[in-house]
Design a protein around this motif. Structure first.
Motif, PDB file in Angstrom:
ATOM      1  N   ILE A  31      55.299  32.634  -1.367  1.00  0.00           N
ATOM      2  CA  ILE A  31      54.122  33.440  -1.544  1.00  0.00           C
ATOM      3  C   ILE A  31      54.088  34.652  -0.351  1.00  0.00           C
ATOM      4  N   LYS A  32      53.977  33.824   0.731  1.00  0.00           N
ATOM      5  CA  LYS A  32      53.845  34.744   2.027  1.00  0.00           C
ATOM      6  C   LYS A  32      55.060  35.806   2.299  1.00  0.00           C
ATOM      7  N   SER A  33      56.225  35.097   1.837  1.00  0.00           N
ATOM      8  CA  SER A  33      57.259  36.262   2.116  1.00  0.00           C
ATOM      9  C   SER A  33      57.310  37.457   1.120  1.00  0.00           C
ATOM     10  N   MET A  34      56.807  36.991  -0.020  1.00  0.00           N
ATOM     11  CA  MET A  34      56.652  38.067  -1.099  1.00  0.00           C
ATOM     12  C   MET A  34      55.488  39.172  -0.653  1.00  0.00           C
ATOM     13  N   HIS A  35      54.522  38.665  -0.247  1.00  0.00           N
ATOM     14  CA  HIS A  35      53.522  39.446   0.510  1.00  0.00           C
ATOM     15  C   HIS A  35      53.906  40.226   1.685  1.00  0.00           C
ATOM     16  N   ASP A  36      54.760  39.802   2.372  1.00  0.00           N
ATOM     17  CA  ASP A  36      55.270  40.504   3.567  1.00  0.00           C
ATOM     18  C   ASP A  36      56.125  41.588   2.923  1.00  0.00           C
ATOM     19  N   SER A  37      56.836  41.288   1.946  1.00  0.00           N
ATOM     20  CA  SER A  37      57.756  42.394   1.480  1.00  0.00           C
ATOM     21  C   SER A  37      56.779  43.564   0.874  1.00  0.00           C
ATOM     22  N   ILE A  38      55.497  43.390   0.249  1.00  0.00           N
ATOM     23  CA  ILE A  38      54.844  44.293  -0.258  1.00  0.00           C
ATOM     24  C   ILE A  38      54.177  45.123   0.821  1.00  0.00           C
TER      25      ILE A  38
END
Length: 51
Positions: A22-29
């Motif tokens: 989830i952190k990786s996805m947030h970093d992408s955003i």
């Protein structure tokens, strides 16, 4: 909590922490990047190998 996730390149299955995913996805955003999926360490190393 851990989940199993498959490398999109070689189909290797790894167990990863959901919080890290989830952190990786947030970093992408946050970086206006594209989340393209999971690569195992071997495939990621080969992709970014400069030799």
């Amino acid at each position: 909590m851990d989940i199993k996730i498959e490398c999109k390149n070689c189909d290797h299955v790894a167990t990863v922490d959901v919080n890290g995913l989830i952190k990786s996805m947030h970093d992408s955003i946050d970086n206006d990047s594209i989340y393209a999926g999971f690569l195992c360490k071997k495939c990621a190393d080969e992709l970014f190998d400069e030799d």
